[in-house]
Design a protein around this motif. Structure first.
Motif, PDB file in Angstrom:
ATOM      1  N   ALA A  63       0.836  -1.201   0.000  1.00  0.00           N
ATOM      2  CA  ALA A  63       0.000   0.000   0.000  1.00  0.00           C
ATOM      3  C   ALA A  63       0.870   1.249   0.000  1.00  0.00           C
ATOM      4  O   ALA A  63       0.587   2.229  -0.701  1.00  0.00           O
ATOM      5  N   LYS A  64       1.950   1.210   0.770  1.00  0.00           N
ATOM      6  CA  LYS A  64       2.818   2.385   0.861  1.00  0.00           C
ATOM      7  C   LYS A  64       3.503   2.675  -0.478  1.00  0.00           C
ATOM      8  O   LYS A  64       3.493   3.811  -0.959  1.00  0.00           O
ATOM      9  N   VAL A  65       4.071   1.631  -1.076  1.00  0.00           N
ATOM     10  CA  VAL A  65       4.790   1.828  -2.341  1.00  0.00           C
ATOM     11  C   VAL A  65       3.809   2.308  -3.420  1.00  0.00           C
ATOM     12  O   VAL A  65       4.129   3.168  -4.238  1.00  0.00           O
ATOM     13  N   ASP A 102       1.124   4.081  -2.827  1.00  0.00           N
ATOM     14  CA  ASP A 102       0.870   5.497  -2.505  1.00  0.00           C
ATOM     15  C   ASP A 102       1.935   6.381  -3.149  1.00  0.00           C
ATOM     16  O   ASP A 102       1.633   7.454  -3.678  1.00  0.00           O
ATOM     17  N   GLU A 103       3.195   5.956  -3.059  1.00  0.00           N
ATOM     18  CA  GLU A 103       4.286   6.788  -3.599  1.00  0.00           C
ATOM     19  C   GLU A 103       4.116   6.962  -5.109  1.00  0.00           C
ATOM     20  O   GLU A 103       4.339   8.053  -5.648  1.00  0.00           O
ATOM     21  N   GLY A 104       3.682   5.892  -5.788  1.00  0.00           N
ATOM     22  CA  GLY A 104       3.393   5.999  -7.226  1.00  0.00           C
ATOM     23  C   GLY A 104       2.292   7.027  -7.466  1.00  0.00           C
ATOM     24  O   GLY A 104       2.373   7.841  -8.393  1.00  0.00           O
ATOM     25  N   VAL A 163      12.744   8.623   6.638  1.00  0.00           N
ATOM     26  CA  VAL A 163      12.680   9.327   5.351  1.00  0.00           C
ATOM     27  C   VAL A 163      11.296   9.950   5.162  1.00  0.00           C
ATOM     28  O   VAL A 163      11.172  11.119   4.801  1.00  0.00           O
ATOM     29  N   ASP A 164      10.248   9.167   5.443  1.00  0.00           N
ATOM     30  CA  ASP A 164       8.902   9.746   5.316  1.00  0.00           C
ATOM     31  C   ASP A 164       8.684  10.801   6.401  1.00  0.00           C
ATOM     32  O   ASP A 164       7.997  11.807   6.172  1.00  0.00           O
ATOM     33  N   GLY A 165       9.290  10.601   7.568  1.00  0.00           N
ATOM     34  CA  GLY A 165       9.200  11.609   8.642  1.00  0.00           C
ATOM     35  C   GLY A 165       9.839  12.927   8.207  1.00  0.00           C
ATOM     36  O   GLY A 165       9.280  14.006   8.417  1.00  0.00           O
ATOM     37  N   GLU A 195      -1.038  10.975   3.532  1.00  0.00           N
ATOM     38  CA  GLU A 195      -0.550   9.618   3.290  1.00  0.00           C
ATOM     39  C   GLU A 195       0.857   9.432   3.863  1.00  0.00           C
ATOM     40  O   GLU A 195       1.179   8.374   4.404  1.00  0.00           O
ATOM     41  N   GLU A 196       1.685  10.484   3.777  1.00  0.00           N
ATOM     42  CA  GLU A 196       3.046  10.378   4.343  1.00  0.00           C
ATOM     43  C   GLU A 196       2.985  10.139   5.851  1.00  0.00           C
ATOM     44  O   GLU A 196       3.853   9.482   6.422  1.00  0.00           O
ATOM     45  N   SER A 197       1.963  10.661   6.474  1.00  0.00           N
ATOM     46  CA  SER A 197       1.827  10.489   7.910  1.00  0.00           C
ATOM     47  C   SER A 197       1.600   9.005   8.246  1.00  0.00           C
ATOM     48  O   SER A 197       2.199   8.465   9.183  1.00  0.00           O
ATOM     49  N   PHE A 198       0.776   8.335   7.436  1.00  0.00           N
ATOM     50  CA  PHE A 198       0.587   6.884   7.598  1.00  0.00           C
ATOM     51  C   PHE A 198       1.913   6.152   7.363  1.00  0.00           C
ATOM     52  O   PHE A 198       2.271   5.227   8.098  1.00  0.00           O
ATOM     53  N   HIS A 199       2.666   6.597   6.369  1.00  0.00           N
ATOM     54  CA  HIS A 199       3.945   5.940   6.074  1.00  0.00           C
ATOM     55  C   HIS A 199       4.903   6.047   7.254  1.00  0.00           C
ATOM     56  O   HIS A 199       5.595   5.102   7.607  1.00  0.00           O
ATOM     57  N   GLN A 200       4.927   7.232   7.857  1.00  0.00           N
ATOM     58  CA  GLN A 200       5.847   7.441   8.985  1.00  0.00           C
ATOM     59  C   GLN A 200       5.457   6.548  10.161  1.00  0.00           C
ATOM     60  O   GLN A 200       6.289   5.920  10.792  1.00  0.00           O
TER      61      GLN A 200
HETATM   62 FE   LIG Z   1       5.859   8.233   1.720  1.00  0.00          FE
END
Ligand SMILES: [Fe+2]
Ligand SMILES: [Fe+2]
Length: 338
Positions: free
Chosen positions: A93-95, A97-99, A151-153, A180-185
């Motif tokens: 899901a994260k990867v 999201d980055e796309g 990195v996402d942080g 979304e970055e917040s979920f990644h962190q």
């Molecule tokens: Fe991210």
């Protein structure tokens, strides 16, 4: 989890006004743009804007888009090797999201009159840059955890002020991206916490990954303010709101207590809390390493670019099929309308 950027409006509006000169001495279009900058209002795609403002945005937004899609690679390597089904689902899901972030950002850059093909070509030829951080390898699962957490942080720290960027399409794209970055962190921190509370070998794996990622992440905020060539102008235009050094300091201040919570050690012996200022100090940054990675000599620069080019070539049939489908649909609609 991080605070919103400090309200710099009054200060930056005054600085922008003084930078744009006296009203009346410029064209009506320029005067309208200057007034917009001074009032901190949004510029939209159809609005007149100075060429330098447009160019700066194209450079920044396309570099940001490239960073998102190249950033899929170090973690993408681990999708098939994630340690459990839960971790695999989260990582997928994260990867993905980055796309999606890359897609929003390419679309935002296209509103400035640049084409997707030109941006991709600039990435593939090495003319366009992407974040130096994605040129580091991910030898263990803990590196994947460290990327999400650190990195996402760092990306959130950098990107929250961009939600207030003066260019509307970029600012709006950043609002969704930051959520979304917040979920990644959070997922990265949780994966790191699991390792740090695991066996001694797992804890060591977490510490080793922290040691590998700490300095590259500290460098991710870019050169020190005194060496940053683009900062002054982008701040006057309300594209950048907070300086590289200040963002770096905020990141360190937010992250060191998290490292302590994990029971790990900050890989910087000079990092100490100054009770007088409430800030953590930072040891000497190896800028020679930063510039060498930017120049293309990082551990994975060549591999990343080759992988991107191969993926683009392998995806040619998908693009062709999508275009053929669009043409067919358009012809059908035209026939129905006739
Ligand atoms: Fe991210
Ligand atoms: Fe992203």
């Amino acid at each position: 989890m991080y605070t919103q950027s400090m309200d710099l409006d009054a200060k930056s509006a005054a600085a922008r006004l003084s930078a744009v000169g006296t009203p009346g001495a410029v064209s009506p279009q320029q005067a309208e743009f200057d007034a917009k900058m001074a009032a901190d209002r949004k510029v939209e795609a159809r609005d007149w804007m100075p060429e330098a403002y447009r160019k700066t945005l194209v450079r920044q937004i396309s570099q940001h888009a490239h960073s998102e899609i190249v950033g899929m690679l170090p973690e993408g390597n681990w999708i098939t090797r994630a340690p459990s089904l839960r971790r695999k689902a989260i990582l997928l899901a994260k990867v993905q999201d980055e796309g999606g972030h890359g897609l929003y950002l390419y679309a935002a850059a296209e509103t400035l009159g640049t084409s997707r093909d030109d941006m991709i070509e600039a990435l593939h030829s090495g003319k366009a840059k992407y974040s130096s951080i994605f040129n580091y390898p991910t030898p263990t699962w803990a590196d994947v955890a460290a990327i999400g957490w650190l990195v996402d942080g760092a990306a959130i720290m950098n990107q929250i002020p961009l939600c207030r960027c003066t260019y509307g399409p970029y600012a709006r794209a950043m609002i969704r991206i930051c959520k979304e970055e917040s979920f990644h962190q959070r997922q990265g921190f949780e994966a790191m916490l699991t390792l740090a509370q695991g066996t001694p070998a797992q804890k060591k794996m977490a510490q080793d990954a922290l040691n590998r990622w700490w300095w590259p992440v500290v460098m991710m905020f870019g050169p020190s303010d005194k060496d940053s060539i683009h900062s002054t102008q982008t701040m006057q235009w309300g594209i950048k709101r907070i300086s590289n050094d200040e963002l770096r300091q905020r990141f360190i201040d937010a992250t060191v207590p998290q490292i302590e919570l994990l029971g790990l050690t900050v890989p910087d012996p000079d990092c100490k809390l100054d009770p007088a200022t409430g800030h953590y100090s930072c040891g000497e940054i190896d800028w020679a390493e930063f510039w060498s990675v930017i120049a293309g000599d990082g551990p994975c620069n060549r591999e990343r670019l080759e992988t991107r080019k191969r993926a683009y070539a392998n995806g040619a049939w998908v693009r062709e099929a999508a275009m053929a489908h669009a043409r067919k649909q358009q012809a059908r609609e035209q026939a129905q309308a006739a």
